[in-house]
Motif scaffolding. Structure first.
Motif, PDB file in Angstrom:
ATOM      1  N   GLN A  78       7.253  10.631  -2.439  1.00  0.00           N
ATOM      2  CA  GLN A  78       6.619  11.163  -1.234  1.00  0.00           C
ATOM      3  C   GLN A  78       5.107  10.946  -1.266  1.00  0.00           C
ATOM      4  OE1 GLN A  78       7.565  15.266  -0.508  1.00  0.00           O
ATOM      5  NE2 GLN A  78       6.397  15.375   1.387  1.00  0.00           N
ATOM      6  N   THR A  79       4.504  11.141  -2.439  1.00  0.00           N
ATOM      7  CA  THR A  79       3.058  10.936  -2.557  1.00  0.00           C
ATOM      8  C   THR A  79       2.691   9.478  -2.316  1.00  0.00           C
ATOM      9  OG1 THR A  79       2.919  12.742  -4.164  1.00  0.00           O
ATOM     10  CG2 THR A  79       1.084  11.199  -4.102  1.00  0.00           C
ATOM     11  N   LEU A  80       3.488   8.556  -2.848  1.00  0.00           N
ATOM     12  CA  LEU A  80       3.206   7.138  -2.670  1.00  0.00           C
ATOM     13  C   LEU A  80       3.312   6.734  -1.208  1.00  0.00           C
ATOM     14  CD1 LEU A  80       2.632   4.353  -3.835  1.00  0.00           C
ATOM     15  CD2 LEU A  80       5.083   4.107  -4.301  1.00  0.00           C
ATOM     16  N   VAL A  81       4.383   7.177  -0.533  1.00  0.00           N
ATOM     17  CA  VAL A  81       4.548   6.852   0.888  1.00  0.00           C
ATOM     18  C   VAL A  81       3.403   7.457   1.699  1.00  0.00           C
ATOM     19  CG1 VAL A  81       6.005   7.227   2.908  1.00  0.00           C
ATOM     20  CG2 VAL A  81       7.048   6.595   0.735  1.00  0.00           C
ATOM     21  N   ASP A  94      -3.759  11.335  -6.841  1.00  0.00           N
ATOM     22  CA  ASP A  94      -2.516  12.080  -6.648  1.00  0.00           C
ATOM     23  C   ASP A  94      -1.303  11.246  -7.030  1.00  0.00           C
ATOM     24  OD1 ASP A  94      -2.965  10.330  -4.564  1.00  0.00           O
ATOM     25  OD2 ASP A  94      -2.342  11.710  -2.989  1.00  0.00           O
ATOM     26  N   VAL A  95      -1.362   9.933  -6.779  1.00  0.00           N
ATOM     27  CA  VAL A  95      -0.246   9.057  -7.158  1.00  0.00           C
ATOM     28  C   VAL A  95      -0.148   8.957  -8.679  1.00  0.00           C
ATOM     29  CG1 VAL A  95       0.672   6.710  -7.021  1.00  0.00           C
ATOM     30  CG2 VAL A  95      -0.352   7.761  -5.001  1.00  0.00           C
ATOM     31  N   VAL A  96      -1.297   8.788  -9.354  1.00  0.00           N
ATOM     32  CA  VAL A  96      -1.286   8.671 -10.810  1.00  0.00           C
ATOM     33  C   VAL A  96      -0.806   9.977 -11.449  1.00  0.00           C
ATOM     34  CG1 VAL A  96      -2.727   8.313 -12.845  1.00  0.00           C
ATOM     35  CG2 VAL A  96      -3.075   6.908 -10.815  1.00  0.00           C
ATOM     36  N   ALA A  97      -1.259  11.112 -10.922  1.00  0.00           N
ATOM     37  CA  ALA A  97      -0.800  12.397 -11.459  1.00  0.00           C
ATOM     38  C   ALA A  97       0.706  12.554 -11.267  1.00  0.00           C
ATOM     39  CB  ALA A  97      -1.543  13.547 -10.773  1.00  0.00           C
ATOM     40  N   ALA A  98       1.218  12.111 -10.129  1.00  0.00           N
ATOM     41  CA  ALA A  98       2.665  12.197  -9.897  1.00  0.00           C
ATOM     42  C   ALA A  98       3.426  11.305 -10.876  1.00  0.00           C
ATOM     43  CB  ALA A  98       2.982  11.810  -8.456  1.00  0.00           C
ATOM     44  N   LEU A 110       7.239  -1.098  -0.092  1.00  0.00           N
ATOM     45  CA  LEU A 110       6.726  -0.442   1.109  1.00  0.00           C
ATOM     46  C   LEU A 110       5.906  -1.456   1.898  1.00  0.00           C
ATOM     47  CD1 LEU A 110       5.593   2.927  -0.504  1.00  0.00           C
ATOM     48  CD2 LEU A 110       7.715   2.459   0.720  1.00  0.00           C
ATOM     49  N   ALA A 111       6.527  -2.054   2.895  1.00  0.00           N
ATOM     50  CA  ALA A 111       5.860  -3.107   3.670  1.00  0.00           C
ATOM     51  C   ALA A 111       4.702  -2.525   4.478  1.00  0.00           C
ATOM     52  CB  ALA A 111       6.871  -3.779   4.603  1.00  0.00           C
ATOM     53  N   SER A 112       3.539  -3.190   4.410  1.00  0.00           N
ATOM     54  CA  SER A 112       2.365  -2.727   5.158  1.00  0.00           C
ATOM     55  C   SER A 112       1.510  -3.874   5.672  1.00  0.00           C
ATOM     56  CB  SER A 112       1.499  -1.825   4.269  1.00  0.00           C
ATOM     57  OG  SER A 112       1.069  -2.541   3.119  1.00  0.00           O
ATOM     58  N   SER A 113       1.904  -5.116   5.406  1.00  0.00           N
ATOM     59  CA  SER A 113       1.042  -6.255   5.733  1.00  0.00           C
ATOM     60  C   SER A 113       0.808  -6.385   7.238  1.00  0.00           C
ATOM     61  CB  SER A 113       1.648  -7.546   5.180  1.00  0.00           C
ATOM     62  OG  SER A 113       2.961  -7.733   5.705  1.00  0.00           O
ATOM     63  N   ARG A 114       1.841  -6.138   8.046  1.00  0.00           N
ATOM     64  CA  ARG A 114       1.657  -6.274   9.492  1.00  0.00           C
ATOM     65  C   ARG A 114       0.789  -5.152  10.054  1.00  0.00           C
ATOM     66  NH1 ARG A 114       7.271  -6.860  12.377  1.00  0.00           N
ATOM     67  NH2 ARG A 114       7.843  -5.262  10.854  1.00  0.00           N
ATOM     68  N   PRO A 137       0.155  -2.850  -1.401  1.00  0.00           N
ATOM     69  CA  PRO A 137       0.038  -1.472  -1.875  1.00  0.00           C
ATOM     70  C   PRO A 137       0.103  -1.299  -3.389  1.00  0.00           C
ATOM     71  CG  PRO A 137       2.278  -1.885  -1.209  1.00  0.00           C
ATOM     72  CD  PRO A 137       1.522  -3.174  -0.960  1.00  0.00           C
ATOM     73  N   SER A 138       0.432  -2.369  -4.132  1.00  0.00           N
ATOM     74  CA  SER A 138       0.693  -2.169  -5.558  1.00  0.00           C
ATOM     75  C   SER A 138      -0.534  -1.636  -6.290  1.00  0.00           C
ATOM     76  CB  SER A 138       1.164  -3.481  -6.185  1.00  0.00           C
ATOM     77  OG  SER A 138       0.184  -4.493  -6.016  1.00  0.00           O
ATOM     78  N   GLU A 139      -1.730  -2.155  -5.987  1.00  0.00           N
ATOM     79  CA  GLU A 139      -2.930  -1.715  -6.692  1.00  0.00           C
ATOM     80  C   GLU A 139      -3.323  -0.295  -6.324  1.00  0.00           C
ATOM     81  OE1 GLU A 139      -4.901  -3.004  -9.079  1.00  0.00           O
ATOM     82  OE2 GLU A 139      -3.329  -4.494  -9.318  1.00  0.00           O
TER      83      GLU A 139
END
Length: 501
Positions: free
Chosen positions: A388-391, A302-306, A46-50, A293-295
């Motif tokens: 979906q939660t991660l995005v 919510d991500v960990v629970a998913a 999931l690119a987010s750097s820019r 986003p990896s960390e």
């Protein structure tokens, strides 16, 4: 001719061929063609750097567990602590956690042997009309003491998989309970910021009321001097009334937000009356760790629970597959039985029964395949929820950062415009006082100043809210344990009984 008693060894001779035949027949119930279809997203894809490029990227740590203290208001700190201690809204999350832990305990118990004891005293008398003597008409009593042993060895790991699935659900519920605390603290902080904005709007209305009152006094002096007429006086009175209405609306908002905060604390509305005016400092500049986003995976509850639910669904598939294979049940019953207590503990009173039993699904009307198909669908649903939660988590971080950037620029522009409007009003008022200008000039200069002050109050509140949103989006200082870091359930029997956070 005496009939020889069956030999235990001869019984085992028949068990092993039967077990081998069961393995051969196991293919009649097939898992072929059934498999999950979804795959978890790799976070780094999931690119987010820019989107996060610029001074906001840093080596800064994730928010502290008491992230709200960065807003610099001791009263807010005390309110959040009180809410986390007393709010009933956390009871449901904690109850769901205990429910999931108990379910994991049940799944663990199903893997283990059971031993039960029973004692029974019975009496029976047959009527002589049904049976002649010596059976009929005689009361027959019996006493039985028994130990009952049962065990079904987990040959294919199906029970262990069910246990691990239940542990995954319990871990997800534990993380959900942590997330509920973050949600509560964020709600308290947002309501507190809204209360600060309501007080600021009250200040704006009162300043407008003071300006309108000064203009009204000046208009009355000019009317008394014959310079102006009643029209200008009535216009100034209308401005005062409008400012009073705005002050009343702001006070109503203050009262409503105090009540809302009291409810979040789990207290009655009188608790809100003790909440004084907020004293927030400037919101800190937005900064996010450069390891996104990896960390983010290890800090968002919510991500960990998913992720735990995906792990649990995966183990559910293993359990469903194990049901296609043969199973062995071991039963043994040992006891004492006699017609009277005096003979109960004699050697002749020994009672025993037991042996292995093999069961094998061959034709079940498609039930096992349907169960496996459901487990596959449960896994796909869990993966879709995780993706979906991660995005959504990454987008929440980006939205909060971009909002903070934009609001800082808007606040700077609005402050500059407000200062210019204040200067324009001062000039218009001085000209009107000197008889060089009209009341319309003053009203024209006063109106944009009011609007800009109201706009600034709203922008300041939005800026504080952006800080809260960013801290929440980065996990709120939580570091929940994800599936990859968890020990294997077999090495930690207490895994499913983690304490309530």
């Amino acid at each position: 001719m005496a009939i020889p008693s069956p030999s235990p060894r001869r019984g085992l001779i028949f068990v092993f061929p039967a077990f081998a035949a069961a393995l051969l027949l196991a293919g009649c119930a097939s898992t072929g063609g059934l498999a999950p279809q979804e795959h978890p997203i790799e976070a780094d894809s999931l690119a987010s750097s820019r989107s996060l490029d610029g001074p906001t990227l840093s080596d800064a740590a994730f928010p502290a567990r008491d992230w709200w203290t960065t807003l610099g208001d001791p009263q807010l700190d005390a309110l959040v602590r009180e809410a986390l201690r007393d709010s009933p809204s956390l009871a449901a999350a904690d109850a769901r956690l205990r429910q999931a832990q108990a379910q994991a305990g049940l799944a663990d118990a199903a893997r283990k042997p059971t031993l039960g004891a029973s004692a029974q005293e019975t009496a029976v008398q047959l009527p002589e009309t049904l049976a002649p003597e010596p059976l009929g008409g005689d009361l027959q009593a019996s006493t039985v003491l028994m130990l009952n042993f049962k065990w079904s060895p987990d040959l294919w790991g199906g029970k262990r998989a069910k246990y691990e699935a239940a542990v995954g659900q319990a871990r997800a519920a534990q993380v959900d309970a942590q997330a509920a605390r973050l949600t509560l603290s964020s709600s308290v902080a947002r309501s507190y910021v809204a209360l600060a904005q309501a007080y600021e709007m009250l200040d704006v209305a009162q300043r407008e009321q003071a300006r309108a009152s000064r203009l009204h006094d000046l208009s009355r002096q000019r009317v008394d001097a014959g310079i102006d007429n009643q029209l200008q006086l009535r216009q100034s009175e209308s401005t005062i009334a409008a400012a009073e209405q705005q002050a009343q609306a702001a006070q109503q908002q203050i009262d409503a937000l105090r009540n809302a905060l009291a409810a979040l604390l789990g207290k009655g509305p009188d608790r809100g009356l003790d909440i004084t005016r907020p004293r927030l400092l400037d919101a800190p500049s937005p900064a996010v760790p450069a390891v996104l986003p990896s960390e983010l995976l290890g800090h968002r509850a919510d991500v960990v629970a998913a992720r735990w639910r995906v792990e649990a669904a995966s183990r559910g598939i293993d359990a469903s597959k194990a049901a296609f294979k043969p199973s062995i049940n071991l039963n043994a019953l040992v006891g004492l039985a006699s017609a009277g207590l005096s003979e109960l503990f004699s050697g002749d009173a020994l009672l025993g029964f037991g042996g292995p039993a093999i069961s094998l699904p061959i034709f079940d009307g498609g039930g096992l395949r349907s169960q496996l198909a459901k487990s596959d669908a449960d896994y796909d649903l869990a993966v879709a929820g995780y993706n979906q939660t991660l995005v959504g988590a990454l987008h929440e971080v980006t939205d909060a950062v971009q909002a903070a950037r934009s609001l800082d620029a808007q606040i700077a522009s609005a402050t500059q415009a407000r200062d210019a409007a204040q200067s324009a009003l001062d000039i218009a008022t001085a000209r009107y006082d000197a008889g060089l200008g009209t009341q319309l000039d003053v009203l024209a200069a006063q109106r944009p100043l009011l609007q800009l002050e109201q706009q600034l109050a709203g922008l300041d509140a939005q800026r504080y809210a952006a800080t809260i949103d960013l801290d929440s989006a980065l996990g709120g200082g939580l570091v929940p344990v994800g599936p990859d870091a968890a020990p294997h359930p077999d090495t930690r029997p207490d895994l499913a009984r983690a304490p309530t956070p």
